[in-house]
Enzyme design. Structure first.
Site, PDB file in Angstrom:
ATOM      1  N   ARG A   1      66.408 -12.844 -28.360  1.00 21.64           N
ATOM      2  CA  ARG A   1      66.620 -14.188 -27.834  1.00 21.64           C
ATOM      3  C   ARG A   1      65.786 -14.342 -26.557  1.00 21.64           C
ATOM      4  NH1 ARG A   1      71.775 -17.014 -24.769  1.00 21.64           N
ATOM      5  NH2 ARG A   1      70.948 -19.132 -24.893  1.00 21.64           N
ATOM      6  N   HIS A   2      65.352 -15.575 -26.293  1.00 18.42           N
ATOM      7  CA  HIS A   2      64.607 -15.843 -25.053  1.00 18.42           C
ATOM      8  C   HIS A   2      65.460 -15.514 -23.831  1.00 18.42           C
ATOM      9  CE1 HIS A   2      67.103 -19.387 -24.361  1.00 18.42           C
ATOM     10  NE2 HIS A   2      66.928 -19.686 -25.641  1.00 18.42           N
ATOM     11  N   GLY A   3      64.810 -15.374 -22.702  1.00 21.93           N
ATOM     12  CA  GLY A   3      65.519 -15.075 -21.461  1.00 21.93           C
ATOM     13  C   GLY A   3      66.161 -16.306 -20.844  1.00 21.93           C
TER      14      GLY A   3
END
Length: 467
Positions: free
Chosen positions: A71-73
């Protein structure tokens, strides 16, 4: 008489001091355990695993392949939250006025002076505007750079420091936050994000964003009227919690949307600067956060988790991709995808990870405190699922795998303390591996794709005949 008055005064002062000590103070809380309960807006650094030293080594085995779904940050808020955020400056002034002018400070569970002063000093960052909504933050970039370094530290032979576009395969969705997350991850591995390239993004990204093309998935009632989420948000425990927060802030009436806005900004700000406190988190007692976390878990449980049985079939393509990539003896040896929380949650659901024996419902909050489906731990900002394939030449079953979720080895009951035989993995997920993903869950994406092909063919034939 004077001595009696002095004693009485001293006793009252002592009682006031004791009562003041009972008021919870987020700004002085050194543990702040409730920051581990912010659902999908939980900071990765707070919940990531810390036991990989004992989990990654497999005696007699060498790791040789890796598959990553990341998942993106940490990101900025959605447009609606950004537009609503200035409302908190009005609420800030009202809360301070409640305490210092109107004198409606509650007798118990009041804001401590530290938290009240912090709220009084707060200002919204006006540089956060809707044109940069959901952009990756600097902390989000560091989230990904950090996870790359951690995995490279434990698996240096699988994650070499030199980029090779045959050995490595990277891919991200068509968003700024996943593009920058990929760059952060690449910088963590290679020291320079510009040396790595990512695969082209298909026009219809059925692997990383299948939910965008599936009406069946989007039309599920996971938070509307009659849903468990909606029932919970009208329950006695929820209403009592909203009333407690309202009273704690000195109000007699406070809109639920205002409370949710405070909670959202609390969660975002805490994730943006992990080593500092967000002043809006001081508005909530730890038990308030626990109640609100369960609402989030209910929502995601029915949207992306085990609440609907068909959700276990939804992320068919990602499971097939993992099995195919890790089964292949040739490159790429490292596959890393950078996507979103829905993709990560539906992947975990398809794999049967962290499934509770009892379904989450609106009426069983009290009995589900030890539930396995906790999105705070499953899908925080920068949450990641990693499958590491091992070669064990001396073993009867030479191919094995360990699954990691946020740097914790996944303990599956059909594996040996996290170590799974690859043949067992293939057997466990055989139904998905052999499925036609176009038909396995959602027909709308496949049918629309076939329809567009037919339309294109018809137009081509028409143009040909006209000439």
């Amino acid at each position: 008489m004077r001595l009696l008055l002095l004693l009485l005064t001293a006793l009252l002062a002592l009682l006031a001091q004791v009562r003041g000590q009972q008021d919870y103070c987020f700004g002085k809380d050194t543990e702040r355990l409730q920051t581990r309960q912010f659902s999908s807006k939980t900071a990765y650094q707070i919940v990531k695993g810390t036991n990989m030293d004992k989990q990654y080594q497999v005696p007699g085995c060498e790791p040789n392949k890796m598959w990553i779904f990341h998942r993106h940050g940490t990101r900025l808020p959605t447009p609606s939250t950004i537009e609503a955020a200035p409302r908190l400056e009005e609420l800030r002034d009202l809360i301070v006025n409640n305490y210092r002018v109107r004198r409606t400070k509650p007798e118990t569970d009041a804001l401590c002076d530290t938290d009240l002063t912090a709220i009084q000093m707060w200002k919204w960052n006006t540089s956060i505007t809707v044109d940069i909504e959901e952009y990756l933050t600097s902390q989000g970039y560091e989230d990904l750079r950090g996870t790359a370094k951690v995995y490279q530290h434990y698996f240096p032979t699988v994650l070499p420091t030199t980029f090779n576009d045959t050995y490595y395969l990277f891919r991200h969705t068509d968003t700024q936050r996943t593009t920058e997350s990929f760059k952060g991850f690449a910088e963590g591995l290679f020291g320079d994000s510009s040396v790595a390239t990512a695969a082209d993004i298909p026009e219809k990204d059925l692997l990383l964003r299948p939910y965008d093309y599936c009406t069946d998935f989007k039309d599920k009632n996971y938070k509307g009227v009659g849903s468990e989420y909606q029932k919970y948000c009208t329950s006695a425990i929820w209403n009592n919690t909203m009333e407690d927060i309202t009273r704690r802030l000195g109000f007699t009436v406070l809109a639920e949307d205002d409370i949710k806005l405070m909670f959202d900004i609390c969660r975002y700000e805490q994730a943006w600067q992990v080593d500092r406190t967000s002043v809006w988190c001081g508005a909530f007692l730890p038990e308030h956060v626990t109640v609100m976390e369960y609402a989030e878990d209910l929502k995601y449980y029915y949207e992306s988790g085990y609440g609907f049985e068909e959700n276990t079939r939804f992320n068919c393509r990602a499971v097939q991709d993992m099995l195919t990539r890790l089964s292949s003896p040739v490159s790429p040896h490292v596959v890393a995808y950078f996507a979103h929380s829905t993709g990560l949650q539906t992947l975990l659901t398809a794999l049967g990870i962290n499934k509770d024996d009892i379904a989450l419902r609106a009426d069983n909050y009290d009995s589900m405190t030890s539930r396995r489906w906790k999105t705070s731990l499953l899908g925080p900002f920068a949450g990641n699922f990693v499958a590491v394939k091992y070669n064990c030449p001396a073993e009867l079953e030479p191919e094995k795998v360990v699954f990691f979720l946020n740097q914790n080895a996944v303990d599956l009951d059909w594996c040996n303390v996290g170590l799974c035989n690859w043949s067992d993995v293939l057997q466990k997920y055989k139904t998905i591996s052999e499925a036609n993903c176009d038909e396995y869950y959602c027909r709308s994406a496949a049918s629309s794709g076939r329809a567009s092909i037919l339309v294109t063919a018809f137009i081509a034939a028409f143009v040909y005949l006209m000439h």
